[in-house]
Design a protein around this motif. Structure first.
Motif, mmCIF file in Angstrom:
data_model
loop_
_atom_site.group_PDB
_atom_site.id
_atom_site.type_symbol
_atom_site.label_atom_id
_atom_site.label_comp_id
_atom_site.label_asym_id
_atom_site.label_seq_id
_atom_site.Cartn_x
_atom_site.Cartn_y
_atom_site.Cartn_z
ATOM 1 N N ARG A 153 64.865 45.422 67.465
ATOM 2 C CA ARG A 153 63.982 46.262 67.076
ATOM 3 C C ARG A 153 64.568 47.659 67.640
ATOM 4 O O ARG A 153 65.713 47.851 68.275
ATOM 5 C CB ARG A 153 62.848 46.084 67.780
ATOM 6 C CG ARG A 153 62.845 46.230 69.330
ATOM 7 C CD ARG A 153 61.347 46.415 69.910
ATOM 8 N NE ARG A 153 60.483 45.464 69.446
ATOM 9 C CZ ARG A 153 60.030 44.551 70.176
ATOM 10 N NH1 ARG A 153 60.417 44.035 71.439
ATOM 11 N NH2 ARG A 153 59.116 43.760 69.490
ATOM 12 N N ASP A 154 64.093 48.746 66.611
ATOM 13 C CA ASP A 154 64.676 50.203 66.958
ATOM 14 C C ASP A 154 66.059 50.311 66.854
ATOM 15 O O ASP A 154 66.705 51.017 67.738
ATOM 16 C CB ASP A 154 64.078 50.586 68.262
ATOM 17 C CG ASP A 154 62.503 50.682 68.277
ATOM 18 O OD1 ASP A 154 61.810 50.494 67.357
ATOM 19 O OD2 ASP A 154 61.993 50.272 69.601
ATOM 20 N N LEU A 155 66.622 49.909 65.825
ATOM 21 C CA LEU A 155 68.166 49.757 65.603
ATOM 22 C C LEU A 155 68.548 50.882 64.268
ATOM 23 O O LEU A 155 67.843 50.588 63.376
ATOM 24 C CB LEU A 155 68.853 48.528 65.612
ATOM 25 C CG LEU A 155 68.952 47.629 66.953
ATOM 26 C CD1 LEU A 155 69.917 46.507 66.502
ATOM 27 C CD2 LEU A 155 69.599 48.376 67.967
ATOM 28 N N GLN A 156 69.503 51.412 64.290
ATOM 29 C CA GLN A 156 70.225 52.379 63.114
ATOM 30 C C GLN A 156 71.380 51.400 62.818
ATOM 31 O O GLN A 156 72.456 51.162 63.600
ATOM 32 C CB GLN A 156 70.482 53.384 63.387
ATOM 33 C CG GLN A 156 69.475 54.307 63.746
ATOM 34 C CD GLN A 156 68.927 54.983 62.363
ATOM 35 O OE1 GLN A 156 69.380 55.076 61.373
ATOM 36 N NE2 GLN A 156 67.500 55.686 62.379
ATOM 37 N N VAL A 157 71.471 50.481 61.670
ATOM 38 C CA VAL A 157 72.500 49.700 61.321
ATOM 39 C C VAL A 157 73.253 50.236 60.128
ATOM 40 O O VAL A 157 72.620 50.277 59.087
ATOM 41 C CB VAL A 157 72.036 47.997 61.286
ATOM 42 C CG1 VAL A 157 73.218 47.434 60.873
ATOM 43 C CG2 VAL A 157 71.439 47.845 62.424
ATOM 44 N N SER A 158 74.539 50.518 59.970
ATOM 45 C CA SER A 158 74.988 50.805 58.877
ATOM 46 C C SER A 158 76.679 50.739 58.629
ATOM 47 O O SER A 158 77.199 50.257 59.544
ATOM 48 C CB SER A 158 74.794 52.508 58.863
ATOM 49 O OG SER A 158 75.538 53.255 59.903
ATOM 50 N N ASP A 159 77.076 50.856 57.421
ATOM 51 C CA ASP A 159 78.475 50.889 57.254
ATOM 52 C C ASP A 159 79.282 49.547 57.563
ATOM 53 O O ASP A 159 80.126 49.466 58.193
ATOM 54 C CB ASP A 159 79.140 51.915 57.811
ATOM 55 C CG ASP A 159 78.668 53.337 57.188
ATOM 56 O OD1 ASP A 159 79.284 53.756 56.268
ATOM 57 O OD2 ASP A 159 77.948 54.085 57.766
#
Length: 246
Positions: A153-159
């Motif tokens: 929860r409450d994560l920023q996942v990218s690239d």
């Protein structure tokens, strides 16, 4: 009749204020007893059971918190969870490496670590929470998890060069942003619910083979003749490119 009032001792007041300030300045994790993970401790091992170097290996139940960003080198993993009953709080920090994904239906490149967070020798751990930060820039999945009661929860996942998150267990992903990944944003197995999350500009589906509830999807699978989501079950309406998902 005028009563005599005792005036406070200025030195005592100053001492009390200083003590109060010092207490408020203590990090919250100190009171909670969380075990710290940071870039400096990786070389020697951050705690008992963590071998020197990458990945940071969590081998015992407990609460763990990042106190700095983790910059993960090429061909390495960031954090490997090898125990049940674990809370990993990123503390608002990032586990990151060098992959960058750009363009519509993005193309990914750059030297990078293998995964940001993965599960180690335990095939099906239980009761794990990963929260509150960013995981970005890895060659394969940014997170690969499984197990019973695994919550993200409450994560920023990218690239992420492959899927943003693979969750092949039983659990929940909520309030999480997954964007600019070279495959699916979030992929599950029908026993995972993705809720109140935002999936943007992933090469394939924004969400695949999970239960879906109230998500927002935009610009996923723009180069493929498929819809933005492929949910096992729709619990509540999600929004795809500004309209209810088909």
């Amino acid at each position: 009749m005028t009563r005599n009032r005792l005036l406070p001792n200025p030195a005592a007041v100053a001492l009390a204020l200083a003590a109060s300030t010092a207490l408020h300045a203590l990090p919250a994790v100190a009171g909670e007893g969380a075990i710290e993970i940071n870039q400096l401790c990786v070389a020697t091992g951050c705690f008992a059971g963590d071998a020197p170097g990458w990945p940071v290996q969590i081998t015992e139940p407990g609460s763990y918190v990042l106190t700095s960003n983790l910059d993960v080198p090429s061909s390495s993993e960031g954090v490997e969870i090898q125990a049940s009953q674990v809370v990993l709080d990123l503390g608002g920090h990032a586990i990151r490496s060098g992959h960058v994904c750009t363009g519509d239906g993005p193309t990914c490149s750059g030297a990078a670590g293998i995964r940001g967070i993965g599960f180690g020798i335990m095939n099906f751990p239980s009761n794990i929470t990963i929260r509150n930060g960013a995981v970005q820039g890895f060659e394969f999945e940014c997170l690969r998890v499984s197990g019973a009661g695994v919550v993200v929860r409450d994560l920023q996942v990218s690239d992420c060069g492959a899927n943003g998150i693979i969750h092949f267990g039983q659990g929940l992903i909520e309030n999480t942003v997954v964007r600019n990944c070279g495959d699916t944003g979030v992929r599950g197995n029908g026993l995972v619910t993705v809720r109140n999350s935002y999936l943007l500009n992933n090469f394939s589906y924004g969400v695949q083979d999970t239960n879906c509830s109230g998500n927002t999807l935009s610009s996923n699978a723009t180069n493929l003749a498929i819809q933005e989501e492929n949910c096992a079950n729709d619990i509540d309406i999600s929004i795809c490119s500004g309209a209810p998902c088909p």
